[in-house]
Design a protein around this motif. Structure first.
Motif, PDB file in Angstrom:
ATOM      1  N   LEU A   1     -43.770 -13.196 -12.876  1.00 27.13           N
ATOM      2  CA  LEU A   1     -44.015 -13.278 -11.435  1.00 27.13           C
ATOM      3  C   LEU A   1     -42.820 -12.735 -10.661  1.00 27.13           C
ATOM      4  N   ALA A   2     -41.624 -13.056 -11.136  1.00 23.75           N
ATOM      5  CA  ALA A   2     -40.414 -12.618 -10.439  1.00 23.75           C
ATOM      6  C   ALA A   2     -40.349 -11.098 -10.355  1.00 23.75           C
ATOM      7  N   ALA A   3     -40.943 -10.410 -11.331  1.00 27.38           N
ATOM      8  CA  ALA A   3     -40.896  -8.945 -11.371  1.00 27.38           C
ATOM      9  C   ALA A   3     -41.950  -8.309 -10.466  1.00 27.38           C
ATOM     10  N   THR A   4     -42.749  -9.136  -9.802  1.00 23.94           N
ATOM     11  CA  THR A   4     -43.833  -8.639  -8.951  1.00 23.94           C
ATOM     12  C   THR A   4     -43.380  -8.606  -7.490  1.00 23.94           C
ATOM     13  N   SER A   5     -43.911  -7.659  -6.723  1.00 26.33           N
ATOM     14  CA  SER A   5     -43.534  -7.595  -5.308  1.00 26.33           C
ATOM     15  C   SER A   5     -44.104  -8.775  -4.529  1.00 26.33           C
ATOM     16  N   GLN A   6     -43.423  -9.125  -3.451  1.00 23.11           N
ATOM     17  CA  GLN A   6     -43.919 -10.206  -2.598  1.00 23.11           C
ATOM     18  C   GLN A   6     -45.315  -9.875  -2.075  1.00 23.11           C
ATOM     19  N   ALA A   7     -45.534  -8.619  -1.757  1.00 21.49           N
ATOM     20  CA  ALA A   7     -46.845  -8.216  -1.233  1.00 21.49           C
ATOM     21  C   ALA A   7     -47.952  -8.527  -2.240  1.00 21.49           C
ATOM     22  N   GLU A   8     -47.689  -8.181  -3.495  1.00 18.00           N
ATOM     23  CA  GLU A   8     -48.704  -8.420  -4.520  1.00 18.00           C
ATOM     24  C   GLU A   8     -48.927  -9.912  -4.724  1.00 18.00           C
ATOM     25  N   VAL A   9     -47.854 -10.689  -4.672  1.00 14.72           N
ATOM     26  CA  VAL A   9     -47.968 -12.135  -4.832  1.00 14.72           C
ATOM     27  C   VAL A   9     -48.798 -12.728  -3.687  1.00 14.72           C
TER      28      VAL A   9
ATOM     29  N   TYR B   1     -51.372 -21.775   3.637  1.00 14.60           N
ATOM     30  CA  TYR B   1     -49.929 -22.002   3.635  1.00 14.60           C
ATOM     31  C   TYR B   1     -49.216 -21.021   2.716  1.00 14.60           C
ATOM     32  N   PRO B   2     -49.282 -19.709   3.035  1.00 18.67           N
ATOM     33  CA  PRO B   2     -48.748 -18.691   2.132  1.00 18.67           C
ATOM     34  C   PRO B   2     -47.235 -18.733   1.939  1.00 18.67           C
ATOM     35  N   ARG B   3     -46.532 -19.487   2.766  1.00 16.15           N
ATOM     36  CA  ARG B   3     -45.091 -19.627   2.510  1.00 16.15           C
ATOM     37  C   ARG B   3     -44.867 -20.258   1.137  1.00 16.15           C
ATOM     38  N   ARG B   4     -45.848 -21.045   0.663  1.00 17.74           N
ATOM     39  CA  ARG B   4     -45.741 -21.612  -0.685  1.00 17.74           C
ATOM     40  C   ARG B   4     -45.634 -20.512  -1.732  1.00 17.74           C
ATOM     41  N   ALA B   5     -46.398 -19.427  -1.531  1.00 17.76           N
ATOM     42  CA  ALA B   5     -46.398 -18.328  -2.499  1.00 17.76           C
ATOM     43  C   ALA B   5     -45.042 -17.651  -2.549  1.00 17.76           C
ATOM     44  N   LEU B   6     -44.450 -17.462  -1.362  1.00 18.72           N
ATOM     45  CA  LEU B   6     -43.117 -16.848  -1.302  1.00 18.72           C
ATOM     46  C   LEU B   6     -42.074 -17.730  -1.983  1.00 18.72           C
ATOM     47  N   ARG B   7     -42.160 -19.024  -1.744  1.00 18.96           N
ATOM     48  CA  ARG B   7     -41.187 -19.943  -2.354  1.00 18.96           C
ATOM     49  C   ARG B   7     -41.370 -20.005  -3.865  1.00 18.96           C
ATOM     50  N   LEU B   8     -42.626 -19.980  -4.304  1.00 15.18           N
ATOM     51  CA  LEU B   8     -42.886 -20.015  -5.746  1.00 15.18           C
ATOM     52  C   LEU B   8     -42.350 -18.749  -6.415  1.00 15.18           C
ATOM     53  N   HIS B   9     -42.521 -17.620  -5.745  1.00 12.01           N
ATOM     54  CA  HIS B   9     -41.982 -16.349  -6.224  1.00 12.01           C
ATOM     55  C   HIS B   9     -40.463 -16.437  -6.347  1.00 12.01           C
TER      56      HIS B   9
END
Length: 301
Positions: free
Chosen positions: A73-81, A90-98
DNA sequence: TTCCCGCCAG
DNA sequence: CTGGCCGGAA
Protein backbone atom coordinates in the motif's frame (compact mmCIF):
# COMPACT_ATOMS: atom_id res chain seq x y z
CA UNK A 1 -16.65 -3.95 60.17
CA UNK A 2 -15.26 -1.12 58.01
CA UNK A 3 -16.32 -0.48 54.48
CA UNK A 4 -13.99 0.27 51.62
CA UNK A 5 -14.93 3.64 50.14
CA UNK A 6 -13.40 2.64 46.82
CA UNK A 7 -15.36 -0.56 46.47
CA UNK A 8 -17.41 -0.67 43.27
CA UNK A 9 -21.10 -0.15 43.78
CA UNK A 10 -21.85 -2.97 41.41
CA UNK A 11 -20.01 -6.27 41.19
CA UNK A 12 -18.90 -7.57 37.83
CA UNK A 13 -21.12 -10.36 36.52
CA UNK A 14 -19.58 -13.62 35.37
CA UNK A 15 -19.37 -13.30 31.59
CA UNK A 16 -18.07 -16.80 30.87
CA UNK A 17 -21.20 -17.57 28.91
CA UNK A 18 -20.48 -14.65 26.61
CA UNK A 19 -17.15 -16.22 25.63
CA UNK A 20 -18.90 -19.51 24.83
CA UNK A 21 -21.64 -17.66 22.96
CA UNK A 22 -19.12 -15.78 20.85
CA UNK A 23 -17.20 -18.92 20.00
CA UNK A 24 -20.30 -20.50 18.51
CA UNK A 25 -22.20 -17.43 17.26
CA UNK A 26 -19.51 -15.14 15.82
CA UNK A 27 -20.39 -13.91 12.34
CA UNK A 28 -18.06 -15.33 9.71
CA UNK A 29 -16.38 -12.10 8.65
CA UNK A 30 -13.40 -12.31 6.28
CA UNK A 31 -11.02 -10.49 8.64
CA UNK A 32 -11.76 -13.09 11.32
CA UNK A 33 -10.29 -15.94 9.26
CA UNK A 34 -7.32 -17.56 11.01
CA UNK A 35 -4.73 -16.63 8.38
CA UNK A 36 -5.45 -12.88 8.49
CA UNK A 37 -2.39 -10.83 9.47
CA UNK A 38 -2.07 -7.84 11.77
CA UNK A 39 -2.12 -5.75 8.61
CA UNK A 40 -5.44 -7.26 7.58
CA UNK A 41 -6.91 -6.50 10.98
CA UNK A 42 -5.59 -2.94 10.96
CA UNK A 43 -7.15 -2.34 7.56
CA UNK A 44 -10.47 -3.82 8.64
CA UNK A 45 -10.60 -1.87 11.91
CA UNK A 46 -9.77 1.37 10.13
CA UNK A 47 -12.47 0.80 7.53
CA UNK A 48 -14.94 -0.19 10.25
CA UNK A 49 -14.49 3.13 12.04
CA UNK A 50 -17.85 4.73 11.26
CA UNK A 51 -18.70 2.41 8.36
CA UNK A 52 -21.01 -0.64 8.62
CA UNK A 53 -19.70 -4.18 8.12
CA UNK A 54 -21.64 -4.85 4.93
CA UNK A 55 -20.14 -1.88 3.11
CA UNK A 56 -16.62 -2.66 4.30
CA UNK A 57 -16.51 -6.32 3.28
CA UNK A 58 -16.05 -6.01 -0.52
CA UNK A 59 -13.56 -3.16 -0.22
CA UNK A 60 -11.50 -5.00 2.40
CA UNK A 61 -11.29 -8.09 0.17
CA UNK A 62 -10.11 -5.98 -2.74
CA UNK A 63 -7.50 -4.21 -0.62
CA UNK A 64 -6.10 -7.47 0.77
CA UNK A 65 -5.83 -8.83 -2.74
CA UNK A 66 -4.14 -5.72 -4.13
CA UNK A 67 -2.03 -4.83 -1.09
CA UNK A 68 -1.31 -7.93 1.02
CA UNK A 69 1.45 -6.17 2.99
CA UNK A 70 1.84 -2.62 4.34
CA UNK A 71 4.71 -1.95 1.92
CA UNK A 72 2.40 -2.75 -1.01
CA UNK A 73 0.00 0.00 0.00
CA UNK A 74 2.83 2.38 0.87
CA UNK A 75 4.14 2.02 -2.70
CA UNK A 76 0.79 3.17 -4.13
CA UNK A 77 -0.10 6.79 -4.90
CA UNK A 78 -2.50 8.63 -2.63
CA UNK A 79 -4.79 9.13 -5.61
CA UNK A 80 -5.04 5.41 -6.23
CA UNK A 81 -5.64 4.72 -2.54
CA UNK A 82 -8.46 7.29 -2.45
CA UNK A 83 -10.08 5.74 -5.50
CA UNK A 84 -9.86 2.28 -3.95
CA UNK A 85 -11.37 3.65 -0.74
CA UNK A 86 -14.40 4.46 -2.86
CA UNK A 87 -17.47 5.56 -0.96
CA UNK A 88 -16.62 4.21 2.47
CA UNK A 89 -16.73 7.80 3.69
CA UNK A 90 -14.37 9.88 5.83
CA UNK A 91 -11.56 9.56 3.26
CA UNK A 92 -9.01 11.11 5.60
CA UNK A 93 -8.94 7.60 7.10
CA UNK A 94 -7.54 6.30 3.80
CA UNK A 95 -4.77 8.89 3.79
CA UNK A 96 -3.84 8.10 7.39
CA UNK A 97 -3.87 4.36 6.71
CA UNK A 98 -1.59 4.94 3.72
CA UNK A 99 0.74 6.94 5.93
CA UNK A 100 0.61 4.29 8.68
CA UNK A 101 1.50 1.64 6.10
CA UNK A 102 4.63 3.60 5.25
CA UNK A 103 5.65 3.79 8.91
CA UNK A 104 5.06 0.07 9.41
CA UNK A 105 7.01 -0.76 6.26
CA UNK A 106 10.03 1.37 7.10
CA UNK A 107 10.14 1.28 10.89
CA UNK A 108 8.55 -2.03 11.84
CA UNK A 109 9.91 -4.40 9.23
CA UNK A 110 6.57 -4.47 7.38
CA UNK A 111 4.81 -6.09 10.34
CA UNK A 112 2.00 -4.28 12.17
CA UNK A 113 3.06 -3.89 15.82
CA UNK A 114 1.29 -5.82 18.58
CA UNK A 115 2.12 -3.38 21.34
CA UNK A 116 -0.65 -0.88 22.18
CA UNK A 117 1.62 2.13 22.67
CA UNK A 118 3.45 1.48 19.41
CA UNK A 119 0.13 1.12 17.62
CA UNK A 120 -1.12 4.37 19.16
CA UNK A 121 1.79 6.21 17.54
CA UNK A 122 0.54 5.27 14.06
CA UNK A 123 -1.53 7.89 12.17
CA UNK A 124 -5.26 7.24 12.39
CA UNK A 125 -4.87 4.72 15.21
CA UNK A 126 -6.60 5.81 18.41
CA UNK A 127 -7.57 4.21 21.71
CA UNK A 128 -10.10 1.86 20.16
CA UNK A 129 -8.21 0.72 17.06
CA UNK A 130 -4.89 0.16 18.84
CA UNK A 131 -6.50 -2.21 21.31
CA UNK A 132 -8.68 -3.87 18.70
CA UNK A 133 -5.56 -4.79 16.70
CA UNK A 134 -3.70 -5.98 19.81
CA UNK A 135 -6.64 -8.13 20.93
CA UNK A 136 -8.03 -9.44 17.64
CA UNK A 137 -4.84 -9.84 15.60
CA UNK A 138 -2.48 -10.83 18.39
CA UNK A 139 -4.77 -12.27 21.07
CA UNK A 140 -3.68 -9.81 23.73
CA UNK A 141 -5.54 -9.17 26.96
CA UNK A 142 -6.46 -5.51 26.52
CA UNK A 143 -9.81 -3.74 26.94
CA UNK A 144 -11.38 -2.96 23.56
CA UNK A 145 -13.95 -0.24 24.06
CA UNK A 146 -16.22 1.08 21.36
CA UNK A 147 -19.70 2.50 21.75
CA UNK A 148 -21.26 -0.98 21.63
CA UNK A 149 -19.08 -2.24 24.44
CA UNK A 150 -19.84 0.86 26.50
CA UNK A 151 -23.55 0.19 26.09
CA UNK A 152 -23.28 -3.51 26.98
CA UNK A 153 -21.25 -2.71 30.09
CA UNK A 154 -23.58 0.13 31.07
CA UNK A 155 -26.47 -2.32 30.96
CA UNK A 156 -25.05 -5.64 32.15
CA UNK A 157 -22.75 -4.25 34.83
CA UNK A 158 -24.23 -0.92 35.88
CA UNK A 159 -27.89 -1.58 35.18
CA UNK A 160 -28.37 1.60 33.15
CA UNK A 161 -30.30 1.91 29.89
CA UNK A 162 -27.25 3.11 27.99
CA UNK A 163 -23.79 4.56 28.52
CA UNK A 164 -23.36 8.26 29.17
CA UNK A 165 -20.86 10.46 27.33
CA UNK A 166 -17.49 8.77 26.66
CA UNK A 167 -14.90 8.91 29.43
CA UNK A 168 -12.03 7.05 27.80
CA UNK A 169 -9.86 6.26 30.78
CA UNK A 170 -12.70 5.28 33.06
CA UNK A 171 -14.29 3.19 30.33
CA UNK A 172 -11.03 1.36 29.70
CA UNK A 173 -10.56 0.60 33.38
CA UNK A 174 -14.18 -0.53 33.59
CA UNK A 175 -13.78 -3.09 30.84
CA UNK A 176 -10.30 -4.12 31.91
CA UNK A 177 -11.81 -5.22 35.21
CA UNK A 178 -14.13 -7.61 33.37
CA UNK A 179 -11.39 -9.43 31.46
CA UNK A 180 -10.31 -12.87 32.66
CA UNK A 181 -6.60 -13.39 33.34
CA UNK A 182 -6.18 -15.85 30.50
CA UNK A 183 -5.22 -14.09 27.25
CA UNK A 184 -7.22 -16.23 24.86
CA UNK A 185 -10.36 -15.96 26.99
CA UNK A 186 -9.84 -12.23 27.44
CA UNK A 187 -9.63 -11.52 23.72
CA UNK A 188 -12.64 -13.75 23.09
CA UNK A 189 -14.57 -11.77 25.69
CA UNK A 190 -13.52 -8.49 24.06
CA UNK A 191 -14.77 -9.72 20.71
CA UNK A 192 -17.90 -11.12 22.33
CA UNK A 193 -18.78 -7.83 24.02
CA UNK A 194 -18.60 -6.04 20.68
CA UNK A 195 -20.51 -8.71 18.81
CA UNK A 196 -23.22 -8.75 21.48
CA UNK A 197 -23.61 -4.98 21.30
CA UNK A 198 -23.78 -5.00 17.51
CA UNK A 199 -26.19 -7.88 17.05
CA UNK A 200 -28.23 -8.43 20.25
CA UNK A 201 -27.83 -5.69 22.84
CA UNK A 202 -28.66 -2.93 20.37
CA UNK A 203 -29.60 0.65 21.19
CA UNK A 204 -33.26 0.65 20.30
CA UNK A 205 -34.50 -2.93 20.24
CA UNK A 206 -32.33 -5.25 22.31
CA UNK A 207 -33.26 -8.91 21.93
CA UNK A 208 -32.80 -9.89 25.54
CA UNK A 209 -34.41 -13.30 25.02
CA UNK A 210 -31.43 -14.19 22.79
CA UNK A 211 -28.83 -12.79 25.17
CA UNK A 212 -26.32 -15.22 26.70
CA UNK A 213 -25.89 -13.10 29.84
CA UNK A 214 -29.52 -12.09 30.44
CA UNK A 215 -29.68 -13.91 33.78
CA UNK A 216 -26.64 -11.99 35.02
CA UNK A 217 -27.59 -8.63 33.52
CA UNK A 218 -28.03 -5.78 36.01
CA UNK A 219 -30.27 -3.95 33.54
CA UNK A 220 -32.63 -6.93 33.43
CA UNK A 221 -32.67 -7.15 37.20
CA UNK A 222 -33.49 -3.41 37.35
CA UNK A 223 -36.50 -3.88 35.08
CA UNK A 224 -34.76 -2.44 31.99
CA UNK A 225 -34.97 1.26 32.91
CA UNK A 226 -34.82 3.77 30.05
CA UNK A 227 -31.65 5.74 29.40
CA UNK A 228 -31.51 8.55 31.96
CA UNK A 229 -28.48 10.57 30.86
CA UNK A 230 -28.19 13.71 28.71
CA UNK A 231 -29.78 13.58 25.26
CA UNK A 232 -27.53 12.21 22.54
CA UNK A 233 -26.74 14.60 19.72
CA UNK A 234 -28.00 13.63 16.30
CA UNK A 235 -25.57 14.23 13.50
CA UNK A 236 -26.87 16.01 10.41
CA UNK A 237 -25.70 15.20 6.93
CA UNK A 238 -27.88 16.85 4.30
CA UNK A 239 -26.58 20.32 3.51
CA UNK A 240 -23.48 20.04 5.65
CA UNK A 241 -19.90 20.62 4.55
CA UNK A 242 -19.43 16.87 4.85
CA UNK A 243 -21.95 16.28 2.10
CA UNK A 244 -20.40 18.96 -0.12
CA UNK A 245 -16.86 17.65 0.41
CA UNK A 246 -18.10 14.20 -0.49
CA UNK A 247 -19.63 15.44 -3.73
CA UNK A 248 -16.51 17.39 -4.69
CA UNK A 249 -14.19 14.48 -4.02
CA UNK A 250 -16.49 12.13 -5.90
CA UNK A 251 -15.96 14.21 -9.05
CA UNK A 252 -12.20 13.71 -8.79
CA UNK A 253 -12.50 9.98 -8.05
CA UNK A 254 -14.55 9.57 -11.20
CA UNK A 255 -12.25 11.63 -13.41
CA UNK A 256 -9.24 10.31 -15.32
CA UNK A 257 -7.00 13.23 -14.37
CA UNK A 258 -7.21 16.86 -13.26
CA UNK A 259 -10.59 18.59 -13.65
CA UNK A 260 -11.49 22.20 -14.31
CA UNK A 261 -12.99 24.38 -11.62
CA UNK A 262 -16.23 24.57 -13.58
CA UNK A 263 -16.85 20.85 -13.17
CA UNK A 264 -16.57 21.18 -9.40
CA UNK A 265 -18.79 24.24 -9.34
CA UNK A 266 -21.55 22.16 -10.91
CA UNK A 267 -22.07 19.88 -7.92
CA UNK A 268 -23.15 22.52 -5.37
CA UNK A 269 -24.93 25.82 -5.89
CA UNK A 270 -23.88 27.71 -2.76
CA UNK A 271 -20.60 29.27 -3.93
CA UNK A 272 -19.47 30.31 -0.47
CA UNK A 273 -19.89 26.88 1.01
CA UNK A 274 -18.37 25.29 -2.08
CA UNK A 275 -15.23 27.40 -1.83
CA UNK A 276 -14.89 26.74 1.87
CA UNK A 277 -15.13 23.00 1.28
CA UNK A 278 -12.72 23.08 -1.62
CA UNK A 279 -10.24 24.92 0.54
CA UNK A 280 -10.62 22.47 3.42
CA UNK A 281 -10.08 19.52 1.06
CA UNK A 282 -6.83 21.12 -0.12
CA UNK A 283 -5.77 21.74 3.48
CA UNK A 284 -6.57 18.12 4.37
CA UNK A 285 -4.47 16.89 1.47
CA UNK A 286 -7.42 15.16 -0.14
CA UNK A 287 -6.92 17.11 -3.35
CA UNK A 288 -4.27 19.25 -5.00
CA UNK A 289 -4.23 22.10 -7.44
CA UNK A 290 -2.20 21.79 -10.63
CA UNK A 291 -0.03 24.56 -12.04
CA UNK A 292 -2.74 25.48 -14.53
CA UNK A 293 -5.33 25.85 -11.75
CA UNK A 294 -7.20 22.58 -12.19
CA UNK A 295 -7.88 20.13 -9.36
CA UNK A 296 -6.70 16.54 -8.93
CA UNK A 297 -6.43 13.78 -6.40
CA UNK A 298 -3.12 14.04 -4.50
CA UNK A 299 -0.01 12.61 -6.11
CA UNK A 300 -1.71 12.08 -9.43
CA UNK A 301 0.06 14.57 -11.63
C1' DT B 1 -35.87 11.40 8.21
C1' DT B 2 -33.10 8.67 11.53
C1' DC B 3 -29.36 5.80 12.68
C1' DC B 4 -24.59 4.48 12.57
C1' DC B 5 -20.36 5.78 16.25
C1' DG B 6 -13.71 6.48 15.98
C1' DC B 7 -10.05 9.93 15.35
C1' DC B 8 -8.27 14.29 15.98
C1' DA B 9 -7.88 19.42 16.03
C1' DG B 10 -9.21 23.20 18.70
C1' DC C 1 -14.16 17.71 26.37
C1' DT C 2 -16.74 19.25 21.94
C1' DG C 3 -17.67 19.26 17.26
C1' DG C 4 -16.47 18.11 12.46
C1' DC C 5 -15.58 14.60 9.27
C1' DC C 6 -18.92 10.46 4.69
C1' DG C 7 -22.57 7.93 2.81
C1' DG C 8 -25.98 4.39 2.52
C1' DA C 9 -29.60 1.47 4.68
C1' DA C 10 -33.78 1.24 7.43
Amino acid sequence: MTTDADAPTTSAPDLTELILWFRSNARALPWREPDVTGWGVLVSETMLQQTPVRRVEPIWLEWMSRWPAPSDLAATSQAEVLRAWGKLGYPRRALRLHEAAGVVATEHDDVVPSDVDTLLALPGVGAYTARAVAAFAYGKRVPVVDTNVRRVVARAVHGAGDAGPPATNRDLADVEALLPADEARASALSAGLMELGQTVCTVRSPECERCPVRRRCAWQHNGRPAYAGPAKKVQKFAGTDRQVRGKLLDVLRGAEGPVARKQLDAVWSDAGQRDRCLDSLLVDGLMEQTDDGRFALPGEH
